[in-house]
Design a protein around this motif. Structure first.
Motif, short mmCIF file in Angstrom:
data_model
loop_
_atom_site.label_atom_id
_atom_site.label_comp_id
_atom_site.label_asym_id
_atom_site.label_seq_id
_atom_site.Cartn_x
_atom_site.Cartn_y
_atom_site.Cartn_z
N SER A 138 -3.70 9.02 -2.01
CA SER A 138 -4.00 8.04 -3.06
C SER A 138 -5.29 8.39 -3.78
O SER A 138 -5.36 8.37 -5.02
N PRO B 156 0.81 -1.23 0.00
CA PRO B 156 0.00 0.00 0.00
C PRO B 156 0.84 1.27 0.00
O PRO B 156 0.45 2.27 -0.61
N LEU C 193 0.36 6.62 -6.89
CA LEU C 193 -0.82 7.46 -7.11
C LEU C 193 -0.57 8.90 -6.64
O LEU C 193 -1.17 9.83 -7.18
N LEU D 173 1.84 1.76 -3.49
CA LEU D 173 0.70 2.25 -4.26
C LEU D 173 0.47 3.74 -4.02
O LEU D 173 0.18 4.50 -4.95
N THR D 174 0.61 4.17 -2.76
CA THR D 174 0.46 5.59 -2.44
C THR D 174 1.50 6.42 -3.15
O THR D 174 1.21 7.51 -3.66
#
Length: 899
Positions: A374, A91, A98, A94-95
């Protein structure tokens, strides 16, 4: 069967689910009914056969989604406990990916207020397209502001006399100084090019349009008799001039034809219209307006004005001031995160160093920030426009996002320290599965139903917030769960270190004992440790609330609440006051205050358009048209003396020529000469080369529409009269683009509330296995919405696109507060309603209170904002939280005992 009413050793009450008690797991997975953090108390002893007969547990069979969801979460929790670093780092990666979308965050882009804060597909926009298609105007020959289909760039100065009237030579002399100073303003661009007012002003036959015809006449002839001026129509050098909206604060005397003698005028408007066009013309006009706004504020001092006061505005002001308000909330955003972190630390801090979740709580707030990054980054990548109202979203998400954290920490504290990390995480996820899923689904659904609204700003806010809440949910069950698992490993290491004796006869050193202050010895990992707030709800608040006297008081309190709310609902003002788009200390506010005080008598001039070809030479057709026009003139919103219609003047013209107005040939052949004598009417007749009048228009002067309610009623009345007329008519003014919100806002709000409430009802039926609970949830939603709407009127909050967002939010939060309490009540195995209510409050009173307080803290900093748009968000969120918590903790528990 139930917990004792007084202090003493307490077993934990039976599960709020009312289904199959499992000693190893605590209770069957279902809607979470977790108290705040604390070790799990020992399970109650098995009930006797007679007790089972007296209080049989209800068995529900509608949990087709609840049970498999709980099992899936149980498996996910086991994997998170086994591989925490994977669920933490992915995660975060992913942050990081994004988050790069934030580079598309607009910095200098202009926000189109009309596009964002007026209804999509409003009738006025279709009417504007018709006017732009069928009517043209050559502004270089004759300029007429009432004949423009869109707002013309302008700079405006309102002059207010310090005496009773400004119709005095010495006062007009000071006003003339202001006018000369404004027209002398010249802006120098970076390349050295100078732009004087004379190059950007709107012109009539080569000369700038006078900002005020009366002042212009006085400057040319200072011997003008100021005692013979008539209002609202004045004959100036043989030319009829309308003084409506030019002079304000008027006192009138005797009647003189259609007008009255003007005795006093307190204020005067100077309106400087600028050129419109493509590309460079617009940029030059914009540059001069910005220079005007920078310089005009000091005119009063530089000109040493003694007898007048000056306020100013421009067509660019709303845009510039609206964008400036976004910068005022940046410091508040940092303060909000600091307050939430402090609240999380205080809520989750324990003196027991093993079970202390202070740093886990801090990471829970950080995970919410990651969700904001995100969600916003993804939306910016996709291309969803970022509008100013979206700046409210992080404050809301901050308060809501930590709710799942409190529930998960609460469930973790009830697991055994001796179990493996995988088992503990599996247990936590199975307990919180339905709870956090229900709250997320309902909140996200509430926001996504806002996409149905006709206001783009509301759509974008709901898209950003709904999507970010999904990221909050995702990060709660992944990276925050992984953080809990890693902290669980710390618990094990810390426990072994504290348990390990340094000498055979020494259980624990003084240093180790100090880690467990204020206790003098290490707390056993299986010892019951119920949070004091849960004891308060069980031993004091619950018994007090279920007493007869308290119930009577609660019923009376609710009756007062609902009556007051209903009364307030009928007093709510509708529509967004455009002055509220700027900050409180903006120069816009005094301008609108003066305009409201002195220039509120007259409104805009409205076009009455004949949209289809008509036989104007036919007497019957003219009578039908005159009848419809008379209906407009007889309206309480119209000054019948200020109607302007080319056909009436043409009839007089033909009569003077002794021509037959009813003869088609004579009628059409004399129009060209008529338009030469009255060139302004050429803009009002669309006549083809084949001498067919495709459409034409008249003008009526509105009055008495200073409030949003009167504007809405006027607009609806005008459109109704146009529809009922035998001749096809249409009404239009460029201000109607904003007036349309007054009628659209109620319709949009009601539709969104109904759809969102229906969605909440369906979700509650699917995920909460008890139909009676769904009915009580629906009741609470309706009650909170009525309360928030009613109290908006008492807190000076209009029903507009901003407050409509918050009413949609009401639905999700009302569901959250009421669903848990009502479900715990109806699922309880206690024999009486009072004991059921006490058990529900014991299990869920503190988590509900935590949720409300955390959200209030998240938005409370907005109360210090200087802009209405942010303060309104705080006001309504505060009402939602207070009323929602009151229903969950006071009204619903008492009302449930009656059934």
């Amino acid at each position: 069967p139930g917990p004792p009413a007084g202090p003493g050793p307490e077993p934990e009450p039976p599960s709020a689910e009312g289904q199959d008690w499992e000693p190893e797991r605590g209770r069957k997975p279902g809607l979470s009914a977790e108290p705040s953090p604390g070790p799990e108390a020992p399970p109650p002893p098995p009930a006797s056969r007679s007790e089972n007969l007296r209080a049989p547990r209800p068995r529900c069979h509608t949990n087709c989604l609840e049970a498999p969801l709980s099992r899936a979460f149980q498996r996910l929790g086991r994997k998170v406990g086994a591989h925490p670093w994977i669920f933490l780092l992915l995660p975060l990666a992913l942050t990081a990916v994004l988050g790069t979308g934030l580079m598309y965050l607009p910095r200098d882009g202009e926000e189109d207020l009309e596009e964002q804060y007026t209804p999509i597909g409003s009738p006025a926009k279709a009417e504007r397209r018709f006017v732009q298609t069928h009517f043209t105007a050559n502004d270089s020959l004759i300029f007429s502001i009432s004949r423009k289909s869109t707002e013309v760039p302008y700079a405006s100065v309102l002059v207010v006399s310090n005496t009773e009237t400004l119709l005095e030579p010495d006062i007009l002399e000071e006003i003339s100084k202001v006018d000369d100073a404004v027209q002398a303003l010249t802006v120098t661009q970076d390349n050295g090019t100078q732009i004087p007012y004379s190059e950007v002003c709107t012109k009539n036959q080569g000369s700038c349009v006078p900002p005020n015809p009366l002042l212009f006449a006085w400057k040319r002839n200072k011997g003008l008799n100021l005692r013979t001026i008539t209002f609202p129509i004045y004959s100036l050098a043989g030319q009829i001039v309308s003084l409506a909206n030019i002079l304000g604060g008027t006192v009138l005397g005797e009647s003189m034809g259609p007008s009255q003698l003007l005795l006093q005028a307190k204020a005067m408007r100077l309106q400087y219209y600028l050129e419109t066009g493509e590309g460079e013309e617009n940029e030059r006009s914009k540059a001069w307006m910005i220079h005007f706004l920078m310089k005009v504020g000091s005119l009063e001092e530089s000109l040493a004005l003694k007898k007048i006061q000056v306020v100013y505005f421009s067509s660019l002001s709303r845009q510039l001031e609206f964008e400036a308000t976004s910068m005022t909330v940046v410091p508040l955003f940092h303060l909000a995160y600091l307050l939430i972190i402090l609240f999380a630390i205080v809520s989750c801090y324990r003196c027991d160093c093993v079970r202390n979740k202070m740093w886990v709580a801090v990471f829970g707030v950080i995970s919410t920030a990651l969700a904001v990054v995100s969600g916003f980054g993804l939306m910016l990548y996709v291309g969803v426009p970022f509008v100013l109202i979206v700046a409210n979203s992080p404050f809301l998400i901050l308060g809501v996002g930590v709710d799942d954290m409190f529930i998960m920490i609460s469930a973790w504290q009830k697991t055994s320290l001796t179990d493996s990390i995988s088992e503990r995480m599996s247990d936590v996820y199975s307990k919180v599965a339905v709870s956090i899923t229900i709250t997320t689904v309902t909140n996200v659904l509430a926001f996504y139903t806002g996409i149905m609204t006709s206001f783009r700003s509301v759509q974008y806010f709901c898209i950003y917030t709904g999507t970010t809440l999904l990221f909050c949910y995702f990060y709660s069950i992944t990276c925050f769960g992984a953080c809990m698992a890693l902290d669980g490993k710390r618990e094990g290491v810390c426990l072994r270190w504290l348990k390990k004796p340094e000498t055979p006869n020494q259980e624990c050193s003084s240093l180790k004992k100090s880690c467990c202050l204020p206790g003098s010895s290490l707390q056993d990992e299986c010892e019951a440790d119920i949070h004091p707030m849960n004891l308060f709800f069980r031993d004091y608040f619950g018994p007090f609330l279920t007493s007869t006297k308290a119930k009577i008081c609660v019923v009376l309190l609710y009756a007062s609440y609902i009556i007051t709310s209903l009364y307030g609902c009928f007093r709510v003002e509708e529509g967004l006051d455009l002055r509220n788009l700027a900050s409180d200390d903006s120069y816009i506010t005094p301008y609108f205050n003066v305009e409201e005080e002195h220039f509120s008598t007259y409104g805009p001039r409205v076009m009455v358009i004949i949209t289809e070809a008509l036989d104007y030479w036919d007497k019957d057709a003219r009578q039908k048209l005159e009848k419809c026009l008379a209906d407009f003139e007889n309206s309480e919103y119209v000054d019948e003396n200020l109607t302007e219609f080319w056909l009436r003047e043409y009839v007089k013209y033909m009569e003077n020529l002794r021509q037959d107005i009813n003869d088609k040939t004579a009628f059409l052949s004399n129009i060209p000469t008529f338009l030469m004598d009255f060139p302004l009417f050429a803009y009002d007749i669309n006549i083809t080369s084949s001498q067919e009048i495709v459409c034409s228009r008249a003008f009526v002067q509105t009055m008495g529409i200073s409030s949003s309610t009167s504007r809405k009623l006027m607009l609806l009345q005008f459109r109704d009269m146009a529809e009922k007329c035998e001749v096809p008519l249409m009404v239009y003014n460029s201000a109607f683009i904003y007036f349309d919100q007054f009628s659209a806002i109620v319709e949009n709000t009601v539709r969104n509330v109904i759809v969102a409430s229906a969605a909440m009802f369906i979700v509650s039926l699917l995920l909460i296995p008890h139909p009676l609970c769904s009915l009580w949830v629906t009741f609470a939603i309706a009650s909170v919405i009525v309360g928030v709407t009613g109290f908006m009127a008492f807190w000076n909050v209009n029903l507009d696109s901003i407050s409509m967002i918050n009413l949609v939010i009401c639905i999700g939060f009302s569901f959250d507060f009421s669903a848990h309490i009502s479900y715990a009540f109806v699922s309880s195995s206690e024999p009486s309603g009072n004991r059921k209510a006490i058990e529900a409050l014991y299990l869920l009173g503190y988590p509900v209170l935590q949720s409300a307080v955390s959200t209030i803290i998240g938005v409370c900093v907005l109360s210090a904002a200087k802009a209405y748009i942010f303060r309104t968000f705080f006001k309504i969120m505060f009402l939602v939280m207070v009323f929602g918590a009151a229903h969950g903790l006071i009204f619903i528990p008492v009302f449930l005992t009656f059934f």
